[in-house]
Write a protein that holds these residues in place. Structure first.
Motif, PDB file in Angstrom:
ATOM      1  N   ASN A  47      74.152  18.844 -22.225  1.00 29.87           N
ATOM      2  CA  ASN A  47      73.544  18.509 -22.768  1.00 29.87           C
ATOM      3  C   ASN A  47      72.548  17.076 -24.490  1.00 29.87           C
ATOM      4  O   ASN A  47      72.002  16.912 -24.260  1.00 29.87           O
ATOM      5  N   TYR A  48      74.126  18.033 -24.972  1.00 28.46           N
ATOM      6  CA  TYR A  48      73.851  16.771 -26.603  1.00 28.46           C
ATOM      7  C   TYR A  48      74.165  15.530 -26.454  1.00 28.46           C
ATOM      8  O   TYR A  48      73.869  14.383 -26.977  1.00 28.46           O
ATOM      9  N   LYS A  49      75.071  15.173 -25.274  1.00 30.44           N
ATOM     10  CA  LYS A  49      75.486  13.954 -25.182  1.00 30.44           C
ATOM     11  C   LYS A  49      74.636  12.525 -24.254  1.00 30.44           C
ATOM     12  O   LYS A  49      73.766  12.165 -24.155  1.00 30.44           O
ATOM     13  N   GLU A  50      73.936  13.964 -23.494  1.00 32.68           N
ATOM     14  CA  GLU A  50      72.013  13.218 -23.308  1.00 32.68           C
ATOM     15  C   GLU A  50      70.801  12.912 -23.870  1.00 32.68           C
ATOM     16  O   GLU A  50      70.594  11.538 -23.941  1.00 32.68           O
ATOM     17  N   VAL A  51      71.305  13.722 -25.478  1.00 30.01           N
ATOM     18  CA  VAL A  51      70.077  13.573 -25.758  1.00 30.01           C
ATOM     19  C   VAL A  51      70.935  12.425 -26.338  1.00 30.01           C
ATOM     20  O   VAL A  51      69.250  11.629 -27.215  1.00 30.01           O
ATOM     21  N   PHE A  52      71.751  12.180 -27.264  1.00 28.80           N
ATOM     22  CA  PHE A  52      72.049  11.051 -27.632  1.00 28.80           C
ATOM     23  C   PHE A  52      72.344   9.752 -27.099  1.00 28.80           C
ATOM     24  O   PHE A  52      72.017   8.199 -27.802  1.00 28.80           O
ATOM     25  N   SER A  53      72.557   9.838 -25.252  1.00 30.53           N
ATOM     26  CA  SER A  53      72.285   8.372 -25.020  1.00 30.53           C
ATOM     27  C   SER A  53      71.716   8.249 -24.054  1.00 30.53           C
ATOM     28  O   SER A  53      70.945   6.576 -23.452  1.00 30.53           O
ATOM     29  N   ASN A  54      70.206   9.128 -24.069  1.00 30.52           N
ATOM     30  CA  ASN A  54      69.435   8.226 -23.697  1.00 30.52           C
ATOM     31  C   ASN A  54      68.051   8.205 -24.267  1.00 30.52           C
ATOM     32  O   ASN A  54      67.331   8.964 -25.043  1.00 30.52           O
ATOM     33  N   PRO A  55      67.728   6.528 -24.595  1.00 32.68           N
ATOM     34  CA  PRO A  55      66.548   6.257 -25.537  1.00 32.68           C
ATOM     35  C   PRO A  55      65.323   6.718 -25.382  1.00 32.68           C
ATOM     36  O   PRO A  55      64.613   7.181 -26.648  1.00 32.68           O
ATOM     37  N   ASP A  56      65.504   7.270 -24.502  1.00 36.26           N
ATOM     38  CA  ASP A  56      63.471   7.740 -23.551  1.00 36.26           C
ATOM     39  C   ASP A  56      63.423   8.843 -24.137  1.00 36.26           C
ATOM     40  O   ASP A  56      62.468  10.338 -25.139  1.00 36.26           O
ATOM     41  N   ILE A  57      65.189  10.374 -24.867  1.00 39.33           N
ATOM     42  CA  ILE A  57      64.675  11.227 -25.997  1.00 39.33           C
ATOM     43  C   ILE A  57      64.918  10.628 -27.134  1.00 39.33           C
ATOM     44  O   ILE A  57      64.076  11.546 -28.266  1.00 39.33           O
ATOM     45  N   PHE A  58      66.195  10.972 -27.785  1.00 35.20           N
ATOM     46  CA  PHE A  58      66.351  10.291 -29.140  1.00 35.20           C
ATOM     47  C   PHE A  58      64.810   9.332 -29.706  1.00 35.20           C
ATOM     48  O   PHE A  58      65.304   9.251 -30.983  1.00 35.20           O
ATOM     49  N   GLY A  59      65.103   8.193 -29.024  1.00 37.76           N
ATOM     50  CA  GLY A  59      64.322   7.614 -29.716  1.00 37.76           C
ATOM     51  C   GLY A  59      63.572   7.771 -29.798  1.00 37.76           C
ATOM     52  O   GLY A  59      62.342   6.543 -30.752  1.00 37.76           O
ATOM     53  N   VAL A  99      46.886  16.849 -29.031  1.00 34.74           N
ATOM     54  CA  VAL A  99      45.229  17.507 -28.866  1.00 34.74           C
ATOM     55  C   VAL A  99      44.322  15.517 -28.366  1.00 34.74           C
ATOM     56  O   VAL A  99      44.001  15.456 -28.127  1.00 34.74           O
ATOM     57  N   LEU A 100      44.827  14.601 -29.596  1.00 33.54           N
ATOM     58  CA  LEU A 100      44.235  13.200 -29.115  1.00 33.54           C
ATOM     59  C   LEU A 100      44.875  12.445 -28.353  1.00 33.54           C
ATOM     60  O   LEU A 100      43.715  11.723 -27.364  1.00 33.54           O
ATOM     61  N   THR A 101      45.996  12.306 -28.833  1.00 29.21           N
ATOM     62  CA  THR A 101      46.524  11.170 -27.080  1.00 29.21           C
ATOM     63  C   THR A 101      47.087  12.164 -26.145  1.00 29.21           C
ATOM     64  O   THR A 101      47.700  11.608 -25.461  1.00 29.21           O
ATOM     65  N   LYS A 102      47.641  13.108 -26.074  1.00 31.70           N
ATOM     66  CA  LYS A 102      48.664  13.680 -25.394  1.00 31.70           C
ATOM     67  C   LYS A 102      50.702  12.996 -25.605  1.00 31.70           C
ATOM     68  O   LYS A 102      50.543  12.565 -24.146  1.00 31.70           O
ATOM     69  N   GLY A 103      49.930  12.199 -25.896  1.00 31.91           N
ATOM     70  CA  GLY A 103      51.722  11.350 -26.245  1.00 31.91           C
ATOM     71  C   GLY A 103      51.277  10.124 -25.695  1.00 31.91           C
ATOM     72  O   GLY A 103      52.261   8.892 -25.858  1.00 31.91           O
ATOM     73  N   GLY A 104      49.861   9.348 -25.833  1.00 29.79           N
ATOM     74  CA  GLY A 104      49.803   7.742 -24.939  1.00 29.79           C
ATOM     75  C   GLY A 104      49.583   7.575 -26.530  1.00 29.79           C
ATOM     76  O   GLY A 104      49.658   7.761 -27.114  1.00 29.79           O
ATOM     77  N   PRO A 105      49.153   5.990 -26.264  1.00 29.77           N
ATOM     78  CA  PRO A 105      49.026   4.962 -24.728  1.00 29.77           C
ATOM     79  C   PRO A 105      51.337   4.950 -23.956  1.00 29.77           C
ATOM     80  O   PRO A 105      51.501   4.531 -24.995  1.00 29.77           O
ATOM     81  N   ALA A 106      51.008   5.556 -23.024  1.00 31.68           N
ATOM     82  CA  ALA A 106      52.644   4.885 -22.043  1.00 31.68           C
ATOM     83  C   ALA A 106      53.878   6.024 -23.344  1.00 31.68           C
ATOM     84  O   ALA A 106      54.538   5.171 -23.314  1.00 31.68           O
ATOM     85  N   GLY A 107      53.378   6.643 -24.234  1.00 37.94           N
ATOM     86  CA  GLY A 107      54.006   7.889 -24.911  1.00 37.94           C
ATOM     87  C   GLY A 107      54.294   6.697 -25.675  1.00 37.94           C
ATOM     88  O   GLY A 107      55.197   7.505 -27.171  1.00 37.94           O
ATOM     89  N   ALA A 108      54.163   6.620 -26.329  1.00 41.02           N
ATOM     90  CA  ALA A 108      53.899   6.044 -27.437  1.00 41.02           C
ATOM     91  C   ALA A 108      53.836   6.614 -28.914  1.00 41.02           C
ATOM     92  O   ALA A 108      54.284   5.800 -30.443  1.00 41.02           O
ATOM     93  N   SER A 109      52.528   7.900 -28.410  1.00 40.98           N
ATOM     94  CA  SER A 109      52.055   8.479 -29.378  1.00 40.98           C
ATOM     95  C   SER A 109      53.204   9.751 -29.457  1.00 40.98           C
ATOM     96  O   SER A 109      53.105  10.776 -30.683  1.00 40.98           O
ATOM     97  N   GLN A 110      54.477  10.153 -27.966  1.00 42.98           N
ATOM     98  CA  GLN A 110      54.590  11.062 -28.152  1.00 42.98           C
ATOM     99  C   GLN A 110      55.542  11.535 -28.962  1.00 42.98           C
ATOM    100  O   GLN A 110      56.514  10.614 -29.804  1.00 42.98           O
ATOM    101  N   THR A 111      55.550  12.744 -29.767  1.00 42.13           N
ATOM    102  CA  THR A 111      56.719  13.164 -31.733  1.00 42.13           C
ATOM    103  C   THR A 111      57.974  14.009 -30.548  1.00 42.13           C
ATOM    104  O   THR A 111      58.283  13.978 -29.254  1.00 42.13           O
ATOM    105  N   TYR A 112      58.976  13.930 -31.176  1.00 36.06           N
ATOM    106  CA  TYR A 112      60.001  14.574 -30.321  1.00 36.06           C
ATOM    107  C   TYR A 112      59.661  16.816 -30.300  1.00 36.06           C
ATOM    108  O   TYR A 112      60.421  16.559 -28.983  1.00 36.06           O
ATOM    109  N   VAL A 113      59.211  16.902 -30.983  1.00 39.13           N
ATOM    110  CA  VAL A 113      59.074  17.999 -31.040  1.00 39.13           C
ATOM    111  C   VAL A 113      57.943  18.258 -29.602  1.00 39.13           C
ATOM    112  O   VAL A 113      57.704  19.207 -28.583  1.00 39.13           O
ATOM    113  N   GLN A 114      57.081  17.452 -29.292  1.00 39.19           N
ATOM    114  CA  GLN A 114      55.727  17.596 -28.002  1.00 39.19           C
ATOM    115  C   GLN A 114      57.333  17.098 -26.586  1.00 39.19           C
ATOM    116  O   GLN A 114      56.803  17.331 -25.345  1.00 39.19           O
ATOM    117  N   ARG A 115      57.928  16.238 -26.798  1.00 43.51           N
ATOM    118  CA  ARG A 115      59.217  15.900 -25.898  1.00 43.51           C
ATOM    119  C   ARG A 115      59.954  17.040 -25.997  1.00 43.51           C
ATOM    120  O   ARG A 115      60.111  17.313 -24.130  1.00 43.51           O
TER     121      ARG A 115
END
Length: 298
Positions: free
Chosen positions: A59-71, A239-255
């Motif tokens: 799981n830890y390797k997945e977090v650090f190796s996946n830019p969609d998560i750690f990024g 509340v405001l963006t649901k992580g959009g547009p296209a995940g640009a405002s998604q925070t780590y806690v949201q993820r």
């Protein structure tokens, strides 16, 4: 019963009796869930199955190796920047409103009021402020002749959305920081200012040499709250963006929440939570090291 016991023993029994329930609740609702979280982070648990397959560090390797998560951490940078601005503005208003300004209590109240408002209500309110077509911000910009800027999509532009959301936090929490700074200013002995005035120090020298050094512990506290708050943002973008547009405002806690409750990867979400905890500890530790070193070098 207590008559045959020594005073020290009776004292220890009373102390233990008062601490028993709070410590038990602390262990039950804080440390036990924390230990379970660490254990889950080494499993591939889906949240409801009785089986919890052990996967070790995968799981830890997945977090650090996946830019969609750690990024996603990069989206929190805007909140950190606006948090620093928030503290600077709070110190400015604290110094101004700590003086003999007429009506200063009214101004303190007006600046503090946003803090007591519900976070979701604030988010909905700023949803109307940032609306592209009928938002009050764009209408104001257009009314003063800034037509091009008044057509900006504040919550729809990837490079701008996080700073727009973070500015909402600045408006809401600046008054809280200001009140803490005012309390810190009022704790500084007036004799120091009088001595500085006799020595010929001007307003800037007094602020830089007396006010700021004496406020340093409180500034460190507020910066600690700023850093942890910037890394743990959830309600505004949810509340405001649901992580959009296209995940640009998604925070780590949201993820983290999405990973656990939308995709049922509780093991991976637990690992993400542990990484966030260590990241907060590292950042706050570096902050304390830099500020302490800066203070000792003077």
């Amino acid at each position: 019963m207590f008559g045959t016991l020594s005073y020290k023993t009776q004292k220890n029994i009373i102390i233990f009796s008062f601490l028993l329930i709070p410590v038990a609740l602390l262990l039950l609702f804080t440390y036990y869930p924390a230990l379970k979280l660490v254990w889950f982070s080494f499993t591939d648990w889906d949240g409801y199955s009785p089986e919890k397959p052990w996967v070790g560090l995968n799981n830890y390797k997945e977090v650090f190796s996946n830019p969609d998560i750690f990024g996603v951490f990069t989206h929190n940078f805007a909140y950190f920047v606006m948090g620093i601005v928030q503290n600077i503005v709070a110190i400015y208003f604290a110094v101004i409103l700590n003086g003999r300004l007429r009506g200063r209590n009214v101004f303190r109240l007006l600046l503090f009021l946003p803090y007591i408002m519900n976070g979701v209500a604030v988010a909905f309110m700023f949803g109307y402020v940032f609306d592209t077509t009928q938002g009050s911000l764009n209408l104001l910009l257009q009314s003063i002749g800034l037509t091009k800027l008044g057509e900006t999509s504040w919550l729809g532009t990837p490079g701008l959305v996080n700073y727009s959301l973070a500015s909402t936090g600045l408006w809401r929490f600046m008054g809280y920081n200001m009140v803490i700074y005012i309390a810190s200013l009022q704790a500084i002995p007036r004799d120091i200012y009088e001595a500085a005035k006799i020595d010929g120090a001007n307003a800037w020298q007094t602020f830089w040499r007396i006010t700021l050094p004496n406020m340093k512990p409180v500034i460190q506290l507020n910066l600690f709250l700023t850093v942890t708050g910037a890394l743990e943002v959830f309600d505004l973008p949810f509340v405001l963006t649901k992580g959009g547009p296209a995940g640009a405002s998604q925070t780590y806690v949201q993820r983290v929440v999405e990973t656990a409750f939308a995709y049922n990867h509780y093991g991976l979400a637990s690992a993400m939570s542990i990484i966030l905890l260590f990241f907060v500890i590292i950042v706050v530790g570096l902050q304390q090291f830099v500020l302490s070193r800066g203070g000792s070098s003077k």
